[in-house]
Design a protein around this motif. Structure first.
Motif, short mmCIF file in Angstrom:
data_model
loop_
_atom_site.label_atom_id
_atom_site.label_comp_id
_atom_site.label_asym_id
_atom_site.label_seq_id
_atom_site.Cartn_x
_atom_site.Cartn_y
_atom_site.Cartn_z
N VAL A 72 0.85 -1.19 0.00
CA VAL A 72 0.00 0.00 0.00
C VAL A 72 0.88 1.24 0.00
N ALA A 73 0.47 2.26 -0.74
CA ALA A 73 1.11 3.58 -0.69
C ALA A 73 0.02 4.60 -0.36
N LEU A 74 0.35 5.56 0.51
CA LEU A 74 -0.63 6.54 0.97
C LEU A 74 -0.14 7.97 0.76
N ASP A 75 -1.04 8.84 0.34
CA ASP A 75 -0.82 10.28 0.31
C ASP A 75 -1.85 10.89 1.24
N MET A 76 -1.39 11.77 2.15
CA MET A 76 -2.29 12.33 3.15
C MET A 76 -2.11 13.84 3.25
N GLU A 77 -3.19 14.54 3.63
CA GLU A 77 -3.20 15.98 3.86
C GLU A 77 -3.63 16.20 5.31
N ALA A 78 -2.94 17.09 6.03
CA ALA A 78 -3.29 17.31 7.43
C ALA A 78 -3.13 18.76 7.84
N THR A 79 -3.96 19.16 8.79
CA THR A 79 -3.81 20.41 9.52
C THR A 79 -3.36 20.01 10.91
N THR A 97 -0.21 3.79 11.40
CA THR A 97 -0.86 3.40 10.15
C THR A 97 -0.29 2.08 9.63
N GLN A 98 1.03 1.97 9.63
CA GLN A 98 1.66 0.72 9.17
C GLN A 98 1.18 -0.46 10.00
N LYS A 99 1.17 -0.29 11.32
CA LYS A 99 0.77 -1.38 12.21
C LYS A 99 -0.70 -1.77 12.00
N ALA A 100 -1.58 -0.77 11.94
CA ALA A 100 -3.01 -1.06 11.79
C ALA A 100 -3.31 -1.75 10.46
N ILE A 101 -2.74 -1.23 9.38
CA ILE A 101 -3.02 -1.83 8.08
C ILE A 101 -2.46 -3.24 7.99
N LYS A 102 -1.28 -3.46 8.55
CA LYS A 102 -0.69 -4.81 8.57
C LYS A 102 -1.57 -5.76 9.38
N VAL A 109 2.62 -1.38 4.26
CA VAL A 109 2.63 0.02 3.83
C VAL A 109 4.07 0.34 3.47
N VAL A 110 4.29 0.65 2.21
CA VAL A 110 5.65 0.89 1.72
C VAL A 110 5.95 2.35 1.47
N GLU A 111 4.90 3.20 1.50
CA GLU A 111 5.13 4.62 1.28
C GLU A 111 4.02 5.42 1.93
N ILE A 112 4.41 6.45 2.68
CA ILE A 112 3.46 7.41 3.24
C ILE A 112 4.00 8.80 2.96
N ASN A 113 3.20 9.60 2.28
CA ASN A 113 3.54 11.00 2.01
C ASN A 113 2.51 11.85 2.75
N LEU A 114 2.99 12.71 3.65
CA LEU A 114 2.11 13.58 4.42
C LEU A 114 2.41 15.02 4.07
#
Length: 146
Positions: A72-79, A97-102, A109-114
């Motif tokens: 899984v790869a994720l892109d996220m937007e946050a305030t 996130t990695q732990k929950a999805i696993k 989860v191999v990529e997270i962009n925040l």
């Protein structure tokens, strides 16, 4: 009477478990919103306020997932909250996130962009939330009157 041979041969079972992108986005959203210092995950202030006003929060808002067979790869937007350590928030989001999805899916989860799209104090956030909720309520009431 002759006994019949009751041996049954089982062909190999083909199995495949898949997940919609929205399922992964929902898991990531629910986990990330509970990280201290995250005020919202969204594409902007108005969408989050509209969700808060309607009392139905979309946990996938502000998250895009690309789901493969095993990764899984994720892109996220946050305030985030002003004064909070963005690096710590990012590390917590990644870890949780990695732990929950696993745990829930078996996917890695191999990529997270925040992307941090805004920084507000809690007081500013509450003031803007209250002001925007009032604006939305007035708009809704004005539309009903016509």
């Amino acid at each position: 009477m002759t006994a019949m041979d009751a041996t049954v041969t089982n062909p190999d079972l083909t199995k495949k478990l898949t997940f919609e992108n929205s399922v992964i986005e929902k898991i990531a959203g629910l986990v990330s919103r509970n990280v201290e210092g995250v005020l919202s995950l969204d594409g902007g202030m108005m969408s989050e306020l509209a969700d808060r006003f309607s009392k139905t929060t979309d946990p996938t808002k502000g998250i895009d997932a690309e789901v493969g067979d095993k990764q899984v790869a994720l892109d996220m937007e946050a305030t985030i909250e002003y004064g909070a350590d963005a690096r710590h928030i990012f590390d917590e989001i990644c870890s949780r996130t990695q732990k929950a999805i696993k745990n829930y899916t078996g996917l890695d989860v191999v990529e997270i962009n925040l992307n941090i799209n805004d920084v507000l104090t809690k007081k500013e956030w509450e003031q803007q939330s209250t002001r925007k909720k009032d604006d939305i309520a007035n708009t809704v009431n004005d539309d009903r009157v016509e």
